[in-house]
Design an enzyme around this catalytic site. Structure first.
Site, PDB file in Angstrom:
ATOM      1  N   CYS A  75       6.760  -4.484   4.272  1.00  0.00           N
ATOM      2  CA  CYS A  75       5.333  -4.776   4.518  1.00  0.00           C
ATOM      3  C   CYS A  75       4.588  -4.936   3.198  1.00  0.00           C
ATOM      4  O   CYS A  75       4.108  -5.990   2.856  1.00  0.00           O
ATOM      5  CB  CYS A  75       4.701  -3.640   5.330  1.00  0.00           C
ATOM      6  SG  CYS A  75       5.529  -3.328   6.881  1.00  0.00           S
TER       7      CYS A  75
HETATM    8  N1  SAJ Z   1       4.180   4.203  -1.836  1.00  0.00           N
HETATM    9  C1  SAJ Z   1       3.846   4.730  -3.077  1.00  0.00           C
HETATM   10  N2  SAJ Z   1       2.709   5.471  -3.178  1.00  0.00           N
HETATM   11  C2  SAJ Z   1       1.904   5.714  -2.082  1.00  0.00           C
HETATM   12  C3  SAJ Z   1       2.271   5.170  -0.840  1.00  0.00           C
HETATM   13  C4  SAJ Z   1       3.408   4.423  -0.735  1.00  0.00           C
HETATM   14  O1  SAJ Z   1       4.552   4.522  -4.065  1.00  0.00           O
HETATM   15  O2  SAJ Z   1       0.900   6.412  -2.235  1.00  0.00           O
HETATM   16  C5  SAJ Z   1       5.383   3.374  -1.728  1.00  0.00           C
HETATM   17  C6  SAJ Z   1       6.395   3.942  -0.759  1.00  0.00           C
HETATM   18  O3  SAJ Z   1       7.280   4.818  -1.419  1.00  0.00           O
HETATM   19  C7  SAJ Z   1       7.111   2.679  -0.277  1.00  0.00           C
HETATM   20  C8  SAJ Z   1       6.023   1.621  -0.316  1.00  0.00           C
HETATM   21  O4  SAJ Z   1       5.005   2.125  -1.199  1.00  0.00           O
HETATM   22  O5  SAJ Z   1       8.139   2.317  -1.167  1.00  0.00           O
HETATM   23  C9  SAJ Z   1       5.396   1.327   1.041  1.00  0.00           C
HETATM   24  O6  SAJ Z   1       5.056   2.551   1.589  1.00  0.00           O
HETATM   25  P1  SAJ Z   1       4.087   2.667   2.921  1.00  0.00           P
HETATM   26  O7  SAJ Z   1       3.703   4.102   3.028  1.00  0.00           O
HETATM   27  O8  SAJ Z   1       3.017   1.680   2.844  1.00  0.00           O
HETATM   28  O9  SAJ Z   1       5.083   2.419   4.136  1.00  0.00           O
HETATM   29  P2  SAJ Z   1       5.530   1.082   4.861  1.00  0.00           P
HETATM   30  O10 SAJ Z   1       6.028   0.051   3.950  1.00  0.00           O
HETATM   31  O11 SAJ Z   1       6.424   1.536   5.955  1.00  0.00           O
HETATM   32  O12 SAJ Z   1       4.160   0.530   5.447  1.00  0.00           O
HETATM   33  C10 SAJ Z   1       3.873   0.650   6.807  1.00  0.00           C
HETATM   34  C11 SAJ Z   1       2.771  -0.349   7.017  1.00  0.00           C
HETATM   35  N3  SAJ Z   1       2.624  -0.615   8.424  1.00  0.00           N
HETATM   36  C12 SAJ Z   1       2.413  -1.888   8.797  1.00  0.00           C
HETATM   37  O13 SAJ Z   1       2.387  -2.814   8.019  1.00  0.00           O
HETATM   38  C13 SAJ Z   1       2.228  -2.104  10.237  1.00  0.00           C
HETATM   39  C14 SAJ Z   1       1.453   0.168   6.448  1.00  0.00           C
HETATM   40  O14 SAJ Z   1       0.372  -0.645   6.906  1.00  0.00           O
HETATM   41  C15 SAJ Z   1       1.203   1.577   6.861  1.00  0.00           C
HETATM   42  O15 SAJ Z   1      -0.046   2.027   6.345  1.00  0.00           O
HETATM   43  C16 SAJ Z   1       2.348   2.417   6.323  1.00  0.00           C
HETATM   44  O16 SAJ Z   1       3.506   1.996   7.073  1.00  0.00           O
HETATM   45  C17 SAJ Z   1       2.103   3.902   6.485  1.00  0.00           C
HETATM   46  O17 SAJ Z   1       0.929   4.316   6.442  1.00  0.00           O
HETATM   47  O18 SAJ Z   1       3.112   4.603   6.538  1.00  0.00           O
END
Ligand code: SAJ
Length: 431
Positions: free
Chosen positions: A269
């Site tokens: 995403c």
């Molecule tokens: N990450 C960081 N620092 C942070 C948050 C995330 O480095 O503060 C990294 C994570 O380790 C990962 C990447 O960013 O490698 C993405 O992390 P994510 O928490 O955004 O998780 P995703 O990729 O599973 O994103 C999904 C998304 N859902 C949809 O697109 C429908 C996102 O919109 C959600 O907000 C997210 O899940 C969520 O909140 O878990």
């Protein structure tokens, strides 16, 4: 005869879900649980076969949940004839990037072409795949119209962005659903349909609003993660803990949402969705510099992390080349078995390219999938005596962090894993 809004709101209806991956399968299972008769369609015949044998292809739906949905009437198929003449069609197919990071809408196009062949009058088509504003009209409406279906008379078309969060604590029906029709009529019909599937529908005036809202959601994350990553590099230069700084800022009960640094941004995403918006911005001559800057910062993190490892080894009289480095976690976020776009993979590959002997503890992936990256998979509890440095790249719950800190000279923690667990070791260095 009741109108389409009333029909979707109050009468039984059938649905096809096209694409049975991390979006489509949970969508289908939820719809079954909400009383809609669903036929799940996927072009991957072996995936369909294994689902019919009771094996779920994704972590978020267990085999038991799949079995229960099959018992309640969920059908899964690769045969388009099985989705002929249904009341609604939900498109949940991939929307990846092409080789030059441009939108690849080929999956959406082929799903739409298939729907045109099987759809009957009165049906709703809703696109869920993340895409740039205008896609629903440019592809779905255009294809249906070309196929002889009159919008708002014979078919209704809308966009509703998927909000699946892998590993989430939220059930699908608990997550509010943004819905936008390509017309007011289509919007009302789509809102009625989604109102049967989720607890809260947020109807917007147009499909483009819904398309853009999803891109804003994930661009917001990418930009704020990049800010955290850049602040972490500055904090290191200032010899200040970025983790303590973020925790302090997060005490503000308004106007601040904490994001945390890490080895980069992975998943299907956050690294990809903002590029859909950047592409569209360039096409219309607009600009969205934050996306490009965030991408630069985030994609540079693996290199930055490798440099910090080299520096830590150097401080202990060791060159990176020839050192044994233990990496913990290859997946893109904790406790899920998904290493797509994972920055941890780039980190370990860079370490190996620089001559380090890289061992990896990754409880969520098979040995083969770990070693496909040119590193050695080891199990928890393996002897760590030869390790010169450990690096925490993804902080899964199922890892013995104390054992690691007791066994190696230095741990480089890129995830705040020790701090989150209130573990304090003098040989743990944070990003
Ligand atoms: N990450 C960081 N620092 C942070 C948050 C995330 O480095 O503060 C990294 C994570 O380790 C990962 C990447 O960013 O490698 C993405 O992390 P994510 O928490 O955004 O998780 P995703 O990729 O599973 O994103 C999904 C998304 N859902 C949809 O697109 C429908 C996102 O919109 C959600 O907000 C997210 O899940 C969520 O909140 O878990």
């Amino acid at each position: 005869m009741s109108g389409p809004v009333d029909r979707f709101e109050n009468e039984p209806w059938t649905a096809a879900v096209l694409g049975l991956g991390y979006v489509g399968l949970p969508f289908a299972v939820n719809a079954i649980q909400r009383g809609v008769q669903v036929v799940g369609f996927d072009v991957n015949t072996s995936k369909v076969e294994s689902m019919l044998n009771g094996t779920s292809p994704i972590d978020d739906i267990s085999n038991e949940e799949l079995a229960s949905a099959l018992e309640r009437g969920l059908k899964v198929t690769s045969d388009p004839a099985d989705i002929k003449g249904l009341d609604a069609y939900f498109i949940c197919v991939p929307s990846p990037l092409g080789r030059s990071r441009e939108p690849d809408l080929s999956y959406i196009r082929s799903a739409t072409a298939l729907i045109v062949d099987v759809i009957g009058p009165g049906a709703l088509v809703s696109l869920e795949s993340t895409t740039y504003p205008g896609t629903t009209e440019e592809i779905i409406v255009a294809s249906l119209t070309a196929g002889g279906f009159e919008l708002d008379e014979e078919v209704f078309v809308a966009y509703s962005p998927e909000r699946v969060d892998p590993g989430s604590a939220f059930a699908i029906h608990q997550i509010p659903k943004v819905v936008g029709g390509v017309s007011e009529t289509s919007g009302a019909v789509a809102a009625a349909a989604y109102g049967r599937l989720v607890d809260e529908v947020h109807l917007v005036s147009d499909a483009k609003v819904a398309e853009l809202s999803k891109l804003l959601e994930n661009t917001y994350r990418s930009v704020n993660i990049a800010l955290a990553n850049e602040m972490a590099q500055l904090a290191d230069e200032l010899d200040v803990s970025i983790w303590e700084t973020i925790d302090a800022a997060a005490t503000k009960p308004f106007g601040f949402q904490p994001f945390y640094p890490g080895p980069g941004v992975g998943g299907h995403c956050i690294p990809l969705d903002p590029q859909y918006l950047a592409w569209k911005a360039r096409e219309v001559g607009g600009s969205i510099r934050f996306i490009d800057l965030a991408e630069q910062v985030n994609t540079n993190m693996p290199k930055y992390v490798v440099e910090r490892v080299a520096r830590l080894l150097n401080d202990r009289g060791r060159a990176l080349k020839g050192s044994t480095v233990l990496a913990v976690g290859l997946t893109y976020k904790p406790n899920i078995a998904d290493d797509r776009e994972s920055p941890s993979v780039e980190v370990v590959e860079r370490l190996a390219q620089r001559g380090a002997n890289v061992h990896v503890i990754e409880p969520m992936l098979t040995q083969a999938s770990v070693e496909a990256h040119g590193v050695t998979a080891i199990n928890q509890g393996a002897t760590l005596g030869a390790v010169d440095l450990a690096i925490i790249l993804t902080d899964h719950d199922d890892v013995d962090y104390e054992e690691i800190a007791h066994s190696v000279p230095v741990v480089f923690d890129t995830r705040g894993a020790y701090r989150k667990r209130a573990l304090s070791f003098s040989n743990v260095v944070e990003i």
